[in-house]
Every structure is written in structure tokens, then in C-alpha cells.
Design an enzyme around this catalytic site. Structure first.
Site, PDB file in Angstrom:
ATOM      1  N   ASP A  32      57.335  31.850  31.374  1.00 49.69           N
ATOM      2  CA  ASP A  32      55.788  31.141  31.679  1.00 49.69           C
ATOM      3  C   ASP A  32      56.539  29.644  30.709  1.00 49.69           C
ATOM      4  OD1 ASP A  32      52.999  31.713  30.787  1.00 49.69           O
ATOM      5  OD2 ASP A  32      53.061  30.554  30.822  1.00 49.69           O
ATOM      6  N   ASP A  59      59.292  26.029  33.984  1.00 55.05           N
ATOM      7  CA  ASP A  59      58.506  25.441  34.531  1.00 55.05           C
ATOM      8  C   ASP A  59      59.164  26.077  35.794  1.00 55.05           C
ATOM      9  OD1 ASP A  59      56.925  22.224  34.925  1.00 55.05           O
ATOM     10  OD2 ASP A  59      56.874  24.013  36.450  1.00 55.05           O
ATOM     11  N   LEU A  60      58.481  26.837  36.529  1.00 49.43           N
ATOM     12  CA  LEU A  60      59.328  26.805  38.506  1.00 49.43           C
ATOM     13  C   LEU A  60      59.188  26.157  38.792  1.00 49.43           C
ATOM     14  CD1 LEU A  60      56.780  30.722  37.828  1.00 49.43           C
ATOM     15  CD2 LEU A  60      59.324  29.785  38.041  1.00 49.43           C
ATOM     16  N   LYS A  86      45.016  27.201  37.868  1.00 49.08           N
ATOM     17  CA  LYS A  86      43.666  27.967  38.365  1.00 49.08           C
ATOM     18  C   LYS A  86      42.539  27.644  37.783  1.00 49.08           C
ATOM     19  CE  LYS A  86      42.737  31.386  34.882  1.00 49.08           C
ATOM     20  NZ  LYS A  86      41.786  31.907  34.487  1.00 49.08           N
ATOM     21  N   SER A 126      42.750  36.008  45.141  1.00 49.55           N
ATOM     22  CA  SER A 126      41.403  35.705  44.819  1.00 49.55           C
ATOM     23  C   SER A 126      40.095  35.812  46.014  1.00 49.55           C
ATOM     24  CB  SER A 126      41.679  33.970  44.488  1.00 49.55           C
ATOM     25  OG  SER A 126      40.285  33.711  44.186  1.00 49.55           O
ATOM     26  N   TYR A 151      42.468  24.679  44.396  1.00 48.40           N
ATOM     27  CA  TYR A 151      42.358  25.928  44.028  1.00 48.40           C
ATOM     28  C   TYR A 151      42.236  26.907  45.622  1.00 48.40           C
ATOM     29  CZ  TYR A 151      42.095  30.517  41.585  1.00 48.40           C
ATOM     30  OH  TYR A 151      42.747  31.352  41.819  1.00 48.40           O
ATOM     31  N   LYS A 155      45.649  29.312  47.992  1.00 48.61           N
ATOM     32  CA  LYS A 155      45.781  30.892  47.376  1.00 48.61           C
ATOM     33  C   LYS A 155      46.525  31.517  49.028  1.00 48.61           C
ATOM     34  CE  LYS A 155      45.541  31.489  43.447  1.00 48.61           C
ATOM     35  NZ  LYS A 155      46.939  32.232  42.953  1.00 48.61           N
ATOM     36  N   ASN A 201      34.754  29.293  33.331  1.00 49.01           N
ATOM     37  CA  ASN A 201      33.975  30.672  32.912  1.00 49.01           C
ATOM     38  C   ASN A 201      33.390  31.351  32.409  1.00 49.01           C
ATOM     39  OD1 ASN A 201      37.857  30.869  34.813  1.00 49.01           O
ATOM     40  ND2 ASN A 201      35.998  30.750  35.825  1.00 49.01           N
ATOM     41  N   PHE A 220      23.791  28.420  35.680  1.00 50.99           N
ATOM     42  CA  PHE A 220      23.400  26.970  36.919  1.00 50.99           C
ATOM     43  C   PHE A 220      23.094  27.516  37.795  1.00 50.99           C
ATOM     44  CE2 PHE A 220      26.713  25.212  34.390  1.00 50.99           C
ATOM     45  CZ  PHE A 220      27.670  25.137  34.661  1.00 50.99           C
ATOM     46  N   ARG A 233      28.391  38.265  41.335  1.00 54.43           N
ATOM     47  CA  ARG A 233      29.982  38.370  41.007  1.00 54.43           C
ATOM     48  C   ARG A 233      30.453  39.572  41.036  1.00 54.43           C
ATOM     49  NH1 ARG A 233      28.390  33.743  42.970  1.00 54.43           N
ATOM     50  NH2 ARG A 233      29.627  31.993  43.014  1.00 54.43           N
TER      51      ARG A 233
HETATM   52  C1  WQD Z   1      30.142  32.933  37.938  1.00 57.31           C
HETATM   53  C2  WQD Z   1      29.170  32.654  37.363  1.00 57.31           C
HETATM   54  C3  WQD Z   1      29.541  30.140  37.671  1.00 57.31           C
HETATM   55  C4  WQD Z   1      29.660  29.199  33.850  1.00 57.31           C
HETATM   56  C5  WQD Z   1      36.217  30.734  39.328  1.00 57.31           C
HETATM   57  C6  WQD Z   1      37.404  31.290  40.579  1.00 57.31           C
HETATM   58  C7  WQD Z   1      37.533  31.939  41.146  1.00 57.31           C
HETATM   59  C8  WQD Z   1      38.172  32.716  39.637  1.00 57.31           C
HETATM   60  C9  WQD Z   1      37.223  33.166  38.779  1.00 57.31           C
HETATM   61  C10 WQD Z   1      40.651  31.789  38.868  1.00 57.31           C
HETATM   62  C11 WQD Z   1      28.677  31.302  38.958  1.00 57.31           C
HETATM   63  C12 WQD Z   1      27.950  31.440  36.632  1.00 57.31           C
HETATM   64  C13 WQD Z   1      30.117  29.601  35.164  1.00 57.31           C
HETATM   65  C14 WQD Z   1      28.474  29.255  33.244  1.00 57.31           C
HETATM   66  C15 WQD Z   1      27.481  30.016  35.073  1.00 57.31           C
HETATM   67  N1  WQD Z   1      39.535  31.427  39.369  1.00 57.31           N
HETATM   68  N2  WQD Z   1      28.361  30.044  35.189  1.00 57.31           N
HETATM   69  N3  WQD Z   1      27.737  28.733  33.587  1.00 57.31           N
HETATM   70  O1  WQD Z   1      33.200  29.949  40.244  1.00 57.31           O
HETATM   71  O2  WQD Z   1      32.311  33.193  40.496  1.00 57.31           O
HETATM   72  O3  WQD Z   1      34.908  32.215  40.045  1.00 57.31           O
HETATM   73  O4  WQD Z   1      36.686  32.255  38.523  1.00 57.31           O
HETATM   74  O5  WQD Z   1      41.281  33.145  39.645  1.00 57.31           O
HETATM   75  O6  WQD Z   1      39.382  32.013  41.820  1.00 57.31           O
HETATM   76  O7  WQD Z   1      35.894  30.712  42.254  1.00 57.31           O
HETATM   77  O8  WQD Z   1      33.008  32.202  37.875  1.00 57.31           O
HETATM   78  O9  WQD Z   1      32.949  32.789  35.582  1.00 57.31           O
HETATM   79  O10 WQD Z   1      32.936  30.504  36.870  1.00 57.31           O
HETATM   80  O11 WQD Z   1      31.133  31.791  37.455  1.00 57.31           O
HETATM   81  O12 WQD Z   1      25.932  30.266  35.117  1.00 57.31           O
HETATM   82  O13 WQD Z   1      28.948  27.910  32.428  1.00 57.31           O
HETATM   83  O14 WQD Z   1      28.639  32.530  36.515  1.00 57.31           O
HETATM   84  O15 WQD Z   1      27.840  29.535  38.124  1.00 57.31           O
HETATM   85  O16 WQD Z   1      27.674  32.270  39.403  1.00 57.31           O
HETATM   86  P1  WQD Z   1      33.241  32.101  40.030  1.00 57.31           P
HETATM   87  P2  WQD Z   1      32.864  31.966  37.131  1.00 57.31           P
END
Ligand code: WQD
Length: 340
Positions: A32, A59-60, A86, A126, A151, A155, A201, A220, A233
Site C-alpha cells: 500500500d 508506490d506501484l 477511485k 466496477s 476513472y 477499469k 459517496n 442529488f 443503486r
Molecule cells: C450513490 C447515489 C448519488 C452523495 C461511485 C462510483 C463507483 C464506486 C462507488 C469506486 C447517487 C447519490 C451521493 C451525496 C447523493 N466507486 N448521492 N448525495 O456514484 O453510484 O458510484 O462510487 O469504486 O465506481 O461510480 O456512488 O455513493 O457517489 O452515489 O445524493 O452526497 O447517492 O447521486 O445517486 P455512485 P455514490
């Protein structure tokens, strides 16, 4: 028992996977670079399993360092490759950082694996490779679409590099695991998602809002064509996800793979909207979450959840933990991290 390299093994999914590997008796060595993690995660892993994995800070992108690592650990039989940048938004602003960090490092590792008598390789991919799928639930045969971000593109390119390598290198067997949305924390509350920076996230933003670190959650958009208007999701508990990595690794080590390169979707098969996640949090925490509806986030897809048949039938793996379990553990972790 086999020695397994886990790159990014001090990260969120990596650390949970190390715990499951050790619980199955594997010897684990972690690489790591600590760019998005902390060496203290080793203590958490040890607290759960009683065994401290070998850890090498590297660092890879340091090609010579990768070569030296494999000279020293020539008895590695498998690699689970998590190490990568990511953050979707950051990748749009810094594409070259993502192509260098996520692609060149993969090439360096695969070049070392080619020198071994045989190697099992698990790649952290992903569901983002599917973009907005035309059909739901999403199967592994769904078309890989033009990535929405650098990103996501790394992948897709990563999977192609592995596929092309396995085609001409019978000694390397690989599986790409396409995660849906990993959430939650280990029930011991010894490891979890380290809160570094403002969370992009949903779930860490929810728990940080509830603990008082963030003013309120911005949802959002609630004008999507979904039952409650918010995006859907497939939120998979990180411990279920970690267990899937061990099952996939075993499939390769035991020669049970059907092709030299395979892909599996890892999700619960159930879609949850943003508001349903908020309600699950409120249900398990007893906290009232402050949130407001704001405009849509650029690049968000409407709905994604996994068809889990291939993973269930081929890997013999399925999720056992629920969204409530994930929210409960995420909240316990948040309170622990904040000393509450
Ligand atoms: C989830 C939902 C947002 C934050 C991403 C990457 C994916 C993986 C996981 C790395 C969406 C909503 C989010 C907030 C919100 N990443 N949201 N308010 O975008 O599905 O996936 O993260 O491996 O590859 O694409 O995940 O958690 O960002 O969003 O309303 O403050 O929550 O709009 O609908 P996402 P997320």
C-alpha cells in the site's frame, strides 16, 4: 497455505478482504502506498484475526520497486489488486493521474506475474463499466459502454489489458470482479471506510452528517424516473464483498475457472433509492437525518443493480447481509472514529 499479495490492502475493501483471507488461513502480504489509507489499519486487522499481515509501503508506479518486491516474494501464488485511484470527480479533473496510477501499475504487476510458474489474479473492477445499462438487473453480458469518467475508463481498459494478457499467457488465470456500491464496516468496528477528505459517496456523507461533521446531506435530484424520484443503486455490504474475493481466488487456485479470464458482478440484486438508504439509516440509528433535495449530479446514472445469478451459481457465493446491517455497521464505525 498460499501466499497472497493484496495491493491496496490497507484500503476500505482491501482491509476487509485481508481479514477474510487470513480467516481462511492464507498468508497475506500487503502493498500500500498509504495515499488513501493509514498504517494503523494493520492494528485493526490484527485485532480481528490475531495475525499481522506482512506490509510493504510501495508506490506501484515504481517499476523497479515492483520488480524487487516480486524477487523477494517469488512464492506469491495469487494477487488481489485493489490499489488504484477511485474518485470519479477527481478523475475528470486529473485524467493523466488516473491513467498513470491505475494503468501503468497494472501492467507492471502483470509483467511480474508472467515470470511466475502460475498466478491467480483478481482485479477490482466496477459496475461503472456498464454506464446506464439498457436492461435491469445488469448481467455480465451487458454491453460495456463508453465510460462516463476517466476513472471508469481505467477499469474498462484494465479489464481489456488483463483479458489480452490471459489470452497469450496460460500461466495467468484472472477474474475481474465488478462491484456495485460497497458500504458498511466490519461488525467488530476495528476496520471501516477511513474518512479522508469530504466524502464523495452517499453512505459516508450520511454518517458524517448524523455525527455532526457535515451540515446536511444534499440529495442529488429527486426528478429521476424512479418510484421516489431519486437514483437507485445496489448497495452491497463490504464484508459480503470481501468474502466474494476469497471465493473467486479459491476458484482460480483450485483450477475451477472455466475460462482463463472471467468477470462476475458483485451486488445484492436489490436496488435501493437514495431516500430508501436515508430511511434505512434513520431506522437503524434512531437519528433523524438532515437533508435537502438539490440539483442532479453530473454523470449520475438513473438506476443500477446486479443480476446475481452468475456469481450465485458459478462462484457459489451470495450476499448474506442487508442494507440495514450495512447502515448499522457504518454508523457504529462513524461513532468509533469520532470517539462517540
Ligand atoms: C450513490 C447515489 C448519488 C452523495 C461511485 C462510483 C463507483 C464506486 C462507488 C469506486 C447517487 C447519490 C451521493 C451525496 C447523493 N466507486 N448521492 N448525495 O456514484 O453510484 O458510484 O462510487 O469504486 O465506481 O461510480 O456512488 O455513493 O457517489 O452515489 O445524493 O452526497 O447517492 O447521486 O445517486 P455512485 P455514490
Amino acid at each position: 497455505m498460499s501466499k497472497i499479495l493484496v495491493t491496496g490492502g490497507l484500503g476500505f475493501i482491501g482491509s476487509h478482504t485481508v481479514v477474510e483471507l487470513q480467516s481462511e488461513g492464507y498468508e497475506v502480504v500487503i502493498i500500500d502506498d498509504l495515499s488513501n489509507s493509514s498504517e494503523s489499519v494493520l492494528d485493526g486487522i490484527t485485532a480481528i484475526t490475531g495475525k499481522t499481515p506482512i506490509f510493504e509501503k510501495l508506490d506501484l508506479k515504481d517499476k523497479a520497486g515492483v520488480e524487487a518486491f516480486f524477487k523477494k516474494h517469488s512464492d506469491v501464488e495469487g494477487v488481489i489488486h485493489f490499489a488504484a485511484s477511485k474518485a470519479v470527480g477527481e478523475s475528470v479533473k486529473e485524467p493523466l493521474l488516473y491513467y498513470e496510477n491505475n494503468i501503468s501499475t497494472l501492467v507492471y504487476i502483470l509483467k511480474e506475474l508472467k515470470k511466475l510458474p502460475s498466478a491467480a489474479f483478481i482485479f477490482s473492477s466496477s459496475c461503472t463499466v456498464y454506464g446506464q445499462a439498457d436492461e435491469l438487473p445488469i448481467t455480465e453480458n451487458a454491453p460495456v459502454k463508453l465510460a462516463e469518467s476517466p476513472y471508469g475508463n481505467t477499469k474498462q481498459i484494465g479489464e481489456e489489458i488483463i483479458r489480452d494478457t490471459c489470452k497469450v499467457t496460460p500461466s495467468i488465470k484472472a477474474i475481474a470482479l465488478r462491484y456495485f456500491n460497497p458500504v458498511g464496516a466490519h461488525e467488530s468496528v476495528e476496520i471501516g471506510e477511513l474518512p479522508i477528505g469530504v466524502p464523495q459517496n452517499l453512505v459516508p456523507f450520511i454518517t458524517q452528517t448524523a455525527i455532526g461533521l457535515r451540515e446536511e446531506l444534499s440529495v442529488f435530484g429527486d426528478d429521476y424516473p424512479t418510484p421516489d424520484g431519486t437514483c437507485i443503486r445496489d448497495y452491497i455490504h463490504v464484508v459480503d464483498l470481501a468474502k466474494a474475493h476469497v471465493v473467486a481466488l479459491k476458484r482460480l487456485l483450485e483450477g475451477k475457472n472455466k475460462e482463463n479470464y472471467e468477470t462476475f458482478n458483485l451486488g445484492t440484486g436489490k436496488g435501493s433509492s437514495v431516500l430508501e438508504v436515508v430511511q434505512a439509516f434513520e431506522r437503524v440509528s434512531g437519528e433523524k437525518l438532515k437533508y435537502k433535495i438539490v440539483g442532479r449530479r453530473e454523470g449520475d446514472i438513473i438506476s443500477a443493480y446486479a443480476d446475481t445469478n452468475k456469481a450465485n451459481n458459478e462462484l457459489g457465493w451470495k450476499t448474506e447481509l442487508s442494507l440495514d446491517d450495512a447502515m448499522r455497521s457504518a454508523w457504529s464505525w462513524e461513532k468509533k472514529v469520532r470517539g462517540k
